[in-house]
Scaffold this motif. Structure first.
Motif, mmCIF file in Angstrom:
data_model
loop_
_atom_site.group_PDB
_atom_site.id
_atom_site.type_symbol
_atom_site.label_atom_id
_atom_site.label_comp_id
_atom_site.label_asym_id
_atom_site.label_seq_id
_atom_site.Cartn_x
_atom_site.Cartn_y
_atom_site.Cartn_z
ATOM 1 N N GLY A 341 0.809 -1.210 0.000
ATOM 2 C CA GLY A 341 0.000 0.000 0.000
ATOM 3 C C GLY A 341 0.840 1.257 0.000
ATOM 4 O O GLY A 341 0.491 2.261 0.636
ATOM 5 N N HIS A 357 3.180 6.601 0.863
ATOM 6 C CA HIS A 357 3.105 6.246 2.287
ATOM 7 C C HIS A 357 4.390 6.660 2.987
ATOM 8 O O HIS A 357 5.487 6.521 2.451
ATOM 9 C CB HIS A 357 2.904 4.728 2.413
ATOM 10 C CG HIS A 357 2.431 4.259 3.755
ATOM 11 N ND1 HIS A 357 3.160 4.430 4.908
ATOM 12 C CD2 HIS A 357 1.304 3.603 4.118
ATOM 13 C CE1 HIS A 357 2.508 3.903 5.930
ATOM 14 N NE2 HIS A 357 1.366 3.402 5.474
ATOM 15 N N ARG A 367 -4.476 1.383 9.284
ATOM 16 C CA ARG A 367 -4.877 2.125 8.088
ATOM 17 C C ARG A 367 -4.323 3.542 8.204
ATOM 18 O O ARG A 367 -4.614 4.243 9.175
ATOM 19 C CB ARG A 367 -6.403 2.159 7.975
ATOM 20 C CG ARG A 367 -6.919 2.760 6.669
ATOM 21 C CD ARG A 367 -8.381 2.404 6.448
ATOM 22 N NE ARG A 367 -9.248 2.997 7.459
ATOM 23 C CZ ARG A 367 -9.934 4.134 7.286
ATOM 24 N NH1 ARG A 367 -9.829 4.811 6.164
ATOM 25 N NH2 ARG A 367 -10.719 4.586 8.243
#
Length: 408
Positions: A341, A357, A367
């Motif tokens: 992610g 990220h 999250r």
């Protein structure tokens, strides 16, 4: 919805930390973004009209938003204050007085003229963490010079070792100085927060682009001062390790990292050069460096016989670190990058804008916080209300041009 919890898990280790951030461009916003990722409430103070310089950096723009700006400003709130107006300056000082952290990258003379230099502010707020970000630091003969990534890369020696062999020095083609400086500032602020929360102590933090780039160059500087010849651009072929570079294969480049002697011997076996692995002159890294040209030529000849994907499979199965030299079109689709992610679509842009990220992950934050960059002045009224200004006060400040309100 509480602004602390938008777009991600509630809290974070810096939840409850109030940061007033006056920095612009990329290093400071990167630092405050990482603090926001960790739960801090970052109030981004911007000038009327244009706001942060990075809002105009482009193309590319998506719906008038700079991709560069969007990549460094998630999880923040924007307040526009006119510092040329005494009422605007008083408003800023009120925000700073209630903050835990104040971040700036302004000229020292400008700070002093506004009365928000670190001596003045910390005298008024002893528990405040004051983070001063600059090109070259708060002291020294060049402390007043403006600083940019290119200048820091040039002055720190990074450019002197970057580029093709025999070619001109080159800048690392990313905002290296800014991103590393942002990481350093976020680290320093986080450390100061520990003491602030335990003992109520403030701090002056001095972070510069030059110092950050010198840290990047630490192993090369140490080697030079220990007697190694002054390095020059080499196309990435002059590592302290040998072999530790990219090679041409039958179709594309493959980077291979031989980190120790057992890996070297396995490497020689799997590429079909056992004689190199058995050569006593190449048994250790020092020997391989002495004979680098000979062994690189032999390895290059062998690798040319297969594709990079074939070699990657063969070397990977033998536990030899290697990677395709990927372009960004491959990076953004890399299965590991996707699985982690690492790319964060900016909410509300339909996937047209992304940030990356933060380079750390917390088990307690499953999250990531990921609210979109703030519109210029979108939170002026909200933030001032939280600091004790009445609706009438705010209306007056807006009407008189001391602050500005933007669209949410």
């Amino acid at each position: 919805m509480n602004h602390q919890d938008q777009g991600g898990s509630a809290g974070g280790p810096l939840a409850g930390l109030k940061v007033v951030d006056m920095t612009t461009s990329y290093a400071g916003p990167t630092a405050s973004m990482y603090l926001a990722d960790l739960g801090a409430d970052v109030i981004k103070v911007e000038r009327p009209g244009a706001g942060d310089d990075a809002r105009s950096w482009g193309p590319p723009f998506v719906r008038d938003t700079s991709a560069w700006f969007a990549s460094a400003n998630r999880n923040k709130r924007s307040v526009v204050i006119n510092l040329r107006d005494p009422r605007g300056l008083r408003t800023l000082r009120r925000l700073i007085g209630e903050a835990d952290v104040f971040m700036e990258n302004l000229n020292p003379g400008k700070l002093a003229s506004l009365g928000i230099d670190h001596e003045t502010v910390r005298a008024e707020s002893p528990r405040l963490i004051y983070c001063a970000m600059s090109g070259f630091g708060l002291d020294g003969p060049d402390s007043a010079l403006p600083g940019y990534d290119l200048a820091a890369q040039a002055r720190s020696g990074i450019m002197s070792v970057t580029g093709p062999k025999g070619g001109s020095p080159q800048r690392v083609s990313s905002a290296l100085s800014d991103v590393v400086t942002g990481m350093c500032a976020a680290l320093a602020v986080s450390a100061a927060v520990v003491r602030q929360r335990e003992h109520g102590d403030g701090e002056l933090i001095d972070v510069s682009l030059l110092d950050s780039d010198l840290a990047v160059m630490a192993p090369r500087i140490a080697a030079y001062l220990a007697g190694e010849p002054e390095p020059a651009p080499s196309g990435g072929t002059d590592s302290v390790l040998a072999v530790y570079q990219s090679f041409a294969t039958a179709d594309r480049d493959l980077a291979i990292a031989i980190g120790n002697d057992p890996i070297w011997r396995r490497f020689c076996d799997v590429i079909g050069t056992p004689e190199l692995g058995a050569d006593p002159e190449l048994a250790d890294n020092a020997g391989r460096r002495v004979h680098r040209e000979r062994l690189v030529a032999a390895v290059t000849e062998k690798l040319a016989g297969r594709t990079a994907a074939e070699w990657q499979k063969i070397l990977g199965e033998a536990g030899i670190p290697c990677s395709l030299v990927q372009g960004l079109s491959e990076v953004v689709e890399d299965p590991q990058v996707v699985a982690r992610g690492a790319l964060l679509p900016v909410p509300g842009t339909g996937g047209a804008l992304h940030s990356v990220h933060s380079p750390f992950r917390f088990g307690s934050i499953p999250r990531p916080r990921n609210t979109a960059f703030p519109a210029l002045g979108a939170h002026t009224r909200e933030v001032l209300g939280e600091h004790g200004f009445t609706d009438e006060d705010i209306d007056t400040l807006i009407a008189e041009g001391a602050v500005q309100e933007g669209a949410r």
